[in-house]
Design a protein around this motif. Structure first.
Motif, mmCIF file in Angstrom:
data_model
loop_
_atom_site.group_PDB
_atom_site.id
_atom_site.type_symbol
_atom_site.label_atom_id
_atom_site.label_comp_id
_atom_site.label_asym_id
_atom_site.label_seq_id
_atom_site.Cartn_x
_atom_site.Cartn_y
_atom_site.Cartn_z
ATOM 1 N N LEU A 106 12.143 -51.486 18.013
ATOM 2 C CA LEU A 106 12.169 -51.912 19.550
ATOM 3 C C LEU A 106 10.713 -50.909 19.288
ATOM 4 C CD1 LEU A 106 12.549 -52.094 22.773
ATOM 5 C CD2 LEU A 106 13.736 -50.485 22.708
ATOM 6 N N ALA A 107 10.164 -49.611 19.135
ATOM 7 C CA ALA A 107 9.514 -48.646 19.114
ATOM 8 C C ALA A 107 8.420 -49.417 18.316
ATOM 9 C CB ALA A 107 9.545 -47.739 17.895
ATOM 10 N N LEU A 108 8.676 -50.001 17.299
ATOM 11 C CA LEU A 108 6.778 -50.650 16.601
ATOM 12 C C LEU A 108 6.848 -52.278 17.541
ATOM 13 C CD1 LEU A 108 5.711 -52.022 14.069
ATOM 14 C CD2 LEU A 108 7.046 -52.972 13.247
ATOM 15 N N MET A 114 1.527 -50.956 23.268
ATOM 16 C CA MET A 114 1.628 -50.080 23.647
ATOM 17 C C MET A 114 -0.364 -50.130 22.969
ATOM 18 S SD MET A 114 2.463 -51.164 26.542
ATOM 19 C CE MET A 114 1.726 -49.350 27.265
ATOM 20 N N ALA A 115 -0.775 -49.857 22.251
ATOM 21 C CA ALA A 115 -1.934 -49.856 20.835
ATOM 22 C C ALA A 115 -3.164 -50.357 21.885
ATOM 23 C CB ALA A 115 -1.360 -49.984 20.146
ATOM 24 N N TYR A 277 -5.057 -48.690 14.302
ATOM 25 C CA TYR A 277 -4.377 -48.558 13.001
ATOM 26 C C TYR A 277 -3.669 -46.873 13.411
ATOM 27 C CZ TYR A 277 -4.551 -52.847 11.090
ATOM 28 O OH TYR A 277 -5.222 -54.197 10.875
ATOM 29 N N LEU A 278 -4.189 -46.111 13.450
ATOM 30 C CA LEU A 278 -4.015 -44.445 12.781
ATOM 31 C C LEU A 278 -3.107 -44.560 14.643
ATOM 32 C CD1 LEU A 278 -4.230 -42.234 12.442
ATOM 33 C CD2 LEU A 278 -5.914 -41.398 13.739
ATOM 34 N N LEU A 279 -3.510 -45.568 15.807
ATOM 35 C CA LEU A 279 -3.328 -44.824 16.959
ATOM 36 C C LEU A 279 -1.713 -45.867 16.831
ATOM 37 C CD1 LEU A 279 -3.395 -43.905 19.631
ATOM 38 C CD2 LEU A 279 -4.633 -46.051 20.679
ATOM 39 N N VAL A 280 -2.104 -46.885 16.862
ATOM 40 C CA VAL A 280 -0.278 -47.012 16.538
ATOM 41 C C VAL A 280 0.462 -46.066 15.640
ATOM 42 C CG1 VAL A 280 0.604 -49.667 15.912
ATOM 43 C CG2 VAL A 280 -1.028 -49.337 16.337
ATOM 44 N N VAL A 281 0.190 -45.821 14.268
ATOM 45 C CA VAL A 281 1.335 -44.701 14.295
ATOM 46 C C VAL A 281 1.420 -43.901 15.305
ATOM 47 C CG1 VAL A 281 1.865 -43.447 12.337
ATOM 48 C CG2 VAL A 281 0.480 -45.232 11.421
ATOM 49 N N LEU A 282 0.321 -43.501 15.903
ATOM 50 C CA LEU A 282 1.010 -42.132 16.602
ATOM 51 C C LEU A 282 1.825 -42.670 17.591
ATOM 52 C CD1 LEU A 282 -2.991 -40.060 16.587
ATOM 53 C CD2 LEU A 282 -0.068 -39.572 15.585
ATOM 54 N N LEU A 283 1.841 -44.146 18.539
ATOM 55 C CA LEU A 283 2.304 -44.800 19.306
ATOM 56 C C LEU A 283 3.322 -44.125 18.953
ATOM 57 C CD1 LEU A 283 0.003 -47.053 20.900
ATOM 58 C CD2 LEU A 283 0.602 -44.301 22.010
ATOM 59 N N LEU A 284 4.103 -44.674 17.204
ATOM 60 C CA LEU A 284 4.787 -45.272 16.528
ATOM 61 C C LEU A 284 6.339 -43.792 17.123
ATOM 62 C CD1 LEU A 284 4.811 -47.375 14.135
ATOM 63 C CD2 LEU A 284 5.311 -48.166 16.297
ATOM 64 N N ILE A 286 5.397 -41.021 18.826
ATOM 65 C CA ILE A 286 5.821 -40.970 19.639
ATOM 66 C C ILE A 286 7.527 -41.383 20.391
ATOM 67 C CG2 ILE A 286 5.086 -41.234 23.250
ATOM 68 C CD1 ILE A 286 2.378 -40.477 21.413
ATOM 69 N N GLU A 287 6.700 -42.761 20.416
ATOM 70 C CA GLU A 287 8.587 -44.056 20.967
ATOM 71 C C GLU A 287 9.600 -43.445 19.862
ATOM 72 O OE1 GLU A 287 8.362 -46.378 23.498
ATOM 73 O OE2 GLU A 287 6.424 -46.085 23.915
ATOM 74 N N ILE A 288 9.399 -42.968 19.530
ATOM 75 C CA ILE A 288 11.111 -42.909 18.276
ATOM 76 C C ILE A 288 11.107 -41.267 17.842
ATOM 77 C CG2 ILE A 288 9.580 -42.352 16.048
ATOM 78 C CD1 ILE A 288 12.093 -44.358 14.762
ATOM 79 N N MET A 289 10.562 -40.468 18.700
ATOM 80 C CA MET A 289 10.639 -38.670 18.416
ATOM 81 C C MET A 289 12.283 -38.582 19.269
ATOM 82 S SD MET A 289 9.525 -37.379 16.193
ATOM 83 C CE MET A 289 9.846 -35.604 16.838
ATOM 84 N N PRO A 290 12.050 -39.262 21.100
ATOM 85 C CA PRO A 290 13.801 -38.571 21.080
ATOM 86 C C PRO A 290 14.665 -38.634 20.389
ATOM 87 C CG PRO A 290 11.820 -39.830 22.653
ATOM 88 C CD PRO A 290 11.489 -39.952 21.215
ATOM 89 N N LEU A 291 14.805 -40.134 20.001
ATOM 90 C CA LEU A 291 16.017 -40.648 19.044
ATOM 91 C C LEU A 291 16.138 -39.905 17.834
ATOM 92 C CD1 LEU A 291 18.086 -42.401 19.136
ATOM 93 C CD2 LEU A 291 16.621 -44.609 18.101
ATOM 94 N N LEU A 292 15.030 -39.625 17.285
ATOM 95 C CA LEU A 292 14.676 -39.438 15.598
ATOM 96 C C LEU A 292 15.191 -37.448 16.067
ATOM 97 C CD1 LEU A 292 13.647 -39.733 12.885
ATOM 98 C CD2 LEU A 292 11.546 -39.572 13.080
ATOM 99 N N ALA A 293 14.889 -36.972 16.702
ATOM 100 C CA ALA A 293 15.218 -35.692 17.152
ATOM 101 C C ALA A 293 16.356 -35.220 17.355
ATOM 102 C CB ALA A 293 14.277 -34.985 18.063
ATOM 103 N N LYS A 294 16.744 -36.003 17.636
ATOM 104 C CA LYS A 294 18.718 -36.245 18.147
ATOM 105 C C LYS A 294 19.047 -36.464 17.210
ATOM 106 C CE LYS A 294 22.549 -36.797 20.858
ATOM 107 N NZ LYS A 294 23.608 -35.863 21.304
#
Length: 322
Positions: A106-108, A114-115, A277-284, A286-294
């Protein structure tokens, strides 16, 4: 353990974002901070998604308030999806990794999409210049297609005009030649070299008169053909110009046009491609950090307590209906 701890509204809001149960997490001293961190990450993702979608819709709709409302709506959907997936993370169970995998996909998808509006915002001037160049190319292609569509009809008319003009020129040349021969005969500069209106001069005069009559006859016959061809060709040119003008009015700097221009910039400019592509990685991230932190934060007493409370509730329900 501080059983009488009273969380403030900020903490309660962050815990709600992290899907923690306030009644349980307020007594888990260490887990309070962990769930606050997850809540702040969810808040950041929610805010970014709202801003990004609002900017995207601003390129589609003309009313800013509508873009804002749609951005808030889509940001809310991302928030609900995040909370649902975070709630589904249970590291103590064997399928706890499934929400993370789903969120990665989903984040991808969201990150790649959104990039694009983010880059449109960062490279606005360059994209508009490229879009202008692309639109000019589209105009040329459209004009070529229009000309090609009417080419056969136009060639037939030009061929008719060419034949009529050639016939007319042939009779005109004949008229001029016979007239010059008559003049040369009468003034002694040509023919028999005898000045005056003699038999030969009279014969040449008759030939010149006949050629003039023939030219006038063919002129009256071929002029309508030439005029019709000119008029029809002019109508075709007017139709081409009219269709071209209508096509030009359809060209704009909308979202799709800008995205195509961005794609062309990425293909032609390595610096833009790298930043894309750098911005795509950063957005990915941002999108996955909440779940990854959990998923990465260690389990504390909150999770153990939640499992015990849930088990007790299940036992109570079974006992009630048994």
């Amino acid at each position: 353990m501080q059983e009488n701890y009273l969380p403030n509204r900020r903490e309660q809001f962050l815990w709600w974002l992290s899907t923690a149960e306030t009644a349980l997490v307020k007594d888990a001293v260490v887990d309070r901070n962990r769930h606050s961190i997850v809540g702040m990450l969810v808040l950041g993702t929610w805010s970014f998604a709202t801003l990004a979608w609002a900017y995207f819709f601003s390129t589609v709709v003309s009313a800013w308030w509508m873009a804002l409302v749609l951005g808030i709506f889509m940001g809310g959907l991302i928030l609900f999806i995040d909370r649902a997936l975070i709630k589904g993370v249970q590291k103590s169970k064997s399928n706890g990794w499934k929400p993370l995998v789903f969120r990665l996909f989903l984040a991808l998808a969201i990150g790649l999409f959104m990039a694009q509006p983010a880059l449109l915002f960062l490279f606005e001037k360059e994209v508009k210049v490229q879009a202008s160049i692309d639109n000019e190319k589209r105009k040329k292609i459209k004009n070529t297609e229009l000309v090609k569509t009417h080419q056969n009809e136009k060639e037939q008319l030009l061929n008719q005009k060419k034949i009529a003009t050639a016939t007319l020129n042939q009779y005109y040349v004949e008229m001029v030649n016979t007239r010059n021969q008559f003049i040369a005969e009468t003034d002694g500069t040509g023919g028999s070299k005898k000045i005056g209106l003699k038999d030969i001069a009279l014969a040449k005069k008759a030939a010149a008169d006949k050629a003039a009559i023939d030219y006038q006859t063919i002129l009256e016959k071929q002029t309508p053909t030439i005029q019709y061809a000119d008029s029809a060709i002019q109508l075709i040119n007017n139709d081409i110009a009219k269709e071209q003008a209508s096509f030009n009015q359809l060209l704009n700097n909308g979202f799709i046009t800008q995205i195509e221009a961005l794609d062309h910039l990425i293909q032609q400019n390595k610096a833009v491609a790298f930043r894309y592509y750098l911005l795509v990685v950063l957005l990915l991230l941002i999108e996955i950090m909440p779940l990854l932190a959990k998923y990465l934060l260690p389990s504390g007493t909150y999770e153990i307590n939640a499992e015990l409370v849930e088990a007790e509730e299940i036992k109570l329900i079974k006992k009630t209906y048994s």
